[in-house]
Design a protein around this motif. Structure first.
Motif, short mmCIF file in Angstrom:
data_model
loop_
_atom_site.label_atom_id
_atom_site.label_comp_id
_atom_site.label_asym_id
_atom_site.label_seq_id
_atom_site.Cartn_x
_atom_site.Cartn_y
_atom_site.Cartn_z
N LEU A 1 1.12 -1.27 0.12
CA LEU A 1 -0.18 0.21 -0.25
C LEU A 1 0.82 1.50 0.00
N LEU A 2 0.66 2.61 -1.17
CA LEU A 2 1.21 3.41 -1.13
C LEU A 2 0.88 4.75 -1.38
N ASP A 3 1.22 5.51 -0.45
CA ASP A 3 -0.11 6.66 -0.96
C ASP A 3 0.67 7.46 -1.91
N MET A 4 -0.50 7.76 -3.42
CA MET A 4 0.06 8.40 -4.20
C MET A 4 0.63 9.85 -4.32
N CYS A 5 -0.14 10.59 -2.98
CA CYS A 5 0.87 12.02 -2.73
C CYS A 5 2.16 12.05 -2.63
N GLU A 6 1.87 11.13 -1.61
CA GLU A 6 3.73 11.27 -1.46
C GLU A 6 4.94 10.09 -2.30
N ALA A 7 3.93 9.36 -3.23
CA ALA A 7 5.16 8.58 -4.19
C ALA A 7 5.01 8.78 -5.01
N GLY A 8 4.29 9.50 -5.54
CA GLY A 8 4.10 9.88 -7.10
C GLY A 8 3.44 11.80 -7.50
N ARG A 9 3.93 12.53 -6.08
CA ARG A 9 4.03 13.19 -6.41
C ARG A 9 4.66 13.78 -7.78
N ASN A 10 6.06 13.59 -7.90
CA ASN A 10 6.24 14.20 -9.43
C ASN A 10 5.97 12.47 -10.39
N PRO A 11 4.70 13.02 -11.05
CA PRO A 11 4.36 11.32 -12.04
C PRO A 11 5.79 10.83 -12.79
N GLY A 12 6.47 11.89 -13.32
CA GLY A 12 7.84 11.16 -13.47
C GLY A 12 8.96 10.44 -13.04
N ARG A 13 8.46 9.85 -11.48
CA ARG A 13 9.08 9.05 -10.89
C ARG A 13 8.02 7.99 -10.58
N ILE A 14 6.70 8.20 -11.26
CA ILE A 14 5.88 7.01 -10.69
C ILE A 14 6.46 5.39 -11.59
N ILE A 15 6.53 5.60 -12.99
CA ILE A 15 7.60 4.41 -13.49
C ILE A 15 8.49 3.74 -12.47
N PRO A 16 9.89 4.40 -12.40
CA PRO A 16 11.10 3.66 -11.93
C PRO A 16 10.29 3.64 -10.44
N GLY A 17 10.24 4.03 -9.82
CA GLY A 17 9.34 4.75 -8.26
C GLY A 17 9.06 3.62 -8.06
N VAL A 18 7.61 3.31 -8.33
CA VAL A 18 6.35 3.20 -7.88
C VAL A 18 6.07 2.04 -8.92
N LEU A 19 5.53 2.03 -9.77
CA LEU A 19 5.58 0.51 -10.26
C LEU A 19 6.36 -0.50 -10.98
N ARG A 20 7.58 0.42 -11.32
CA ARG A 20 8.67 -0.93 -12.25
C ARG A 20 9.60 -1.12 -10.14
N ALA A 21 9.73 -0.56 -9.40
CA ALA A 21 10.31 -0.59 -8.18
C ALA A 21 9.67 -1.85 -8.03
N PHE A 22 8.05 -2.20 -8.07
CA PHE A 22 7.35 -3.64 -7.45
C PHE A 22 6.85 -4.23 -8.10
N ALA A 23 7.26 -4.58 -9.83
CA ALA A 23 7.11 -5.52 -10.26
C ALA A 23 8.53 -5.80 -10.25
N ASP A 24 9.78 -5.24 -10.93
CA ASP A 24 10.74 -5.88 -11.26
C ASP A 24 11.68 -6.66 -9.50
N ALA A 25 10.71 -6.37 -8.75
CA ALA A 25 11.64 -7.72 -6.85
C ALA A 25 10.35 -8.82 -6.86
N GLN A 26 9.40 -8.51 -7.96
CA GLN A 26 8.85 -9.86 -7.85
C GLN A 26 9.48 -10.97 -8.73
N PRO A 27 9.12 -12.37 -8.66
CA PRO A 27 10.37 -13.28 -9.68
C PRO A 27 9.29 -13.31 -10.57
N ALA A 28 10.76 -13.91 -11.80
CA ALA A 28 9.96 -13.87 -12.88
C ALA A 28 9.16 -14.85 -13.63
N GLY A 29 9.04 -13.84 -14.14
CA GLY A 29 7.17 -14.95 -15.51
C GLY A 29 5.96 -14.49 -14.31
#
Length: 338
Positions: free
Chosen positions: A94-122
């Motif tokens: 659970l993440l507060d987007m008002c903090e984690a995504g205050r700058n929309p430019g950081r959402i892909i690398p810092g929120v979406l990819r950060a979570f997805a890349d931490a999961q098991p491959a496939g």
């Protein structure tokens, strides 16, 4: 505010389909039933009940299927989701987007990819991401629309579903029309249908807006031999405007990255400008270079990567980043809250 649009041409004109017009007559299967690797629907909701009816089943279905699930939405909606999930909330990131995504430019690398890349491959990943809300300012909104468009490029072919809620009762029609253009499908009143206005590349082009020169800003023309002076000028002006502590250090870091980028990749020189605006210190760098990669600064850096981290770092530390690039050069403008 209910209309996060910067000007009459901020999000462009929309003459193909309105956000409350009828969609194509055929329904599409829900996100969990789709065979495509990457699925990116918009969820239109009005009120708390419709929000929870759209989000909670999506989260529960993911957990039941063994999919890692994250929810990154504004704090007021995050509380609704947490309460609605009960004990299941412990299994969700659970993440507060008002903090984690205050700058929309950081959402892909810092929120979406950060979570997805931490999961098991496939393994398929499921995320609720709400980067657009009625409190977004007209200055922020073009960066939000650009982010929503670029998600489609960033995750093509990836086993991932990103559900993006939009408050149809609070957001302007132009904003909802952009949701049609940035999402292949739209869910409304419990039904998912294809969007006839889907054109994410067109949105990226419209959001590449010129950033007019601020006439009363402090300006400093720099080259390779004056980079230290440029950094000193930036921190001195920012401190005079009231920026201090770690935020002043962040601005110094951003200035160093952008001015060095201009010298190495932007023609060997540039112009640095700083000013105060609506409770922020704004730092801007212009040069004669041109960005050709729309995802520049939005990919996480690999551990063995050398260089190429400058714009990523800028996105991660600034409160807002706007970029315009064209034949005449590139402008990167960054906001830091006082």
């Amino acid at each position: 505010m209910s209309a996060p649009a910067e000007s009459s041409d901020s999000v462009g004109s929309h003459d193909t389909v309105g956000p409350r017009d009828a969609l194509e007559p055929h329904d599409s299967p829900g996100p969990s039933a789709r065979p495509e690797p990457f699925v990116h629907p918009a969820l239109f909701y009005t009120g708390e009940r419709e929000y929870l009816d759209g989000v909670l089943p999506f989260v529960r279905e993911g957990l039941a299927a063994g999919e890692p699930v994250a929810v990154a939405v504004p704090g007021w909606n995050l509380a609704l989701v947490r309460d609605g999930l009960g004990d299941l909330a412990d299994a969700v990131r659970l993440l507060d987007m008002c903090e984690a995504g205050r700058n929309p430019g950081r959402i892909i690398p810092g929120v979406l990819r950060a979570f997805a890349d931490a999961q098991p491959a496939g393994r398929r990943v499921r995320i609720v991401g709400e980067p657009v809300w009625a409190g977004r300012t007209p200055t922020e909104y073009p960066a939000c629309a650009q982010h929503e468009a670029l998600i489609n490029a960033a995750f093509t072919g990836r086993r991932m579903t990103v559900l993006c809620p939009y408050d149809a009762g609070a957001l302007d029609d132009e904003v909802l029309a952009d949701a049609y253009a940035t999402h292949p499908t739209v869910i409304s009143s419990g039904r998912e249908r294809s969007s006839p206005a889907y054109d994410w590349e067109g949105v990226v082009g419209r959001c590449n807006q010129p950033l007019p020169v601020v006439p009363d800003a402090t300006a400093f023309a720099f080259a390779a031999d004056t980079l230290p002076v440029a950094r000193h000028t930036a921190t001195g002006e920012a401190a005079r405007f009231g920026l201090a502590g770690t935020r002043l250090e962040d601005l110094a870091l951003v200035t160093a990255e952008l001015t060095t980028n201009s010298v190495v990749h932007g023609g060997g020189s540039g112009v640095l400008r700083l000013w105060a605006e609506d409770g922020h210190v704004v730092c801007e760098v212009r040069d004669e270079g041109r960005l050709t990669d729309p995802l520049a600064g939005r990919r996480p850096a690999s551990r063995d990567q050398r260089g190429g981290r400058g714009l990523l770092l800028v996105n991660m530390v600034a409160d807002l980043v706007r970029v315009h690039t064209g034949e005449a050069g590139t402008t990167v403008r960054c906001w830091f809250s006082l």
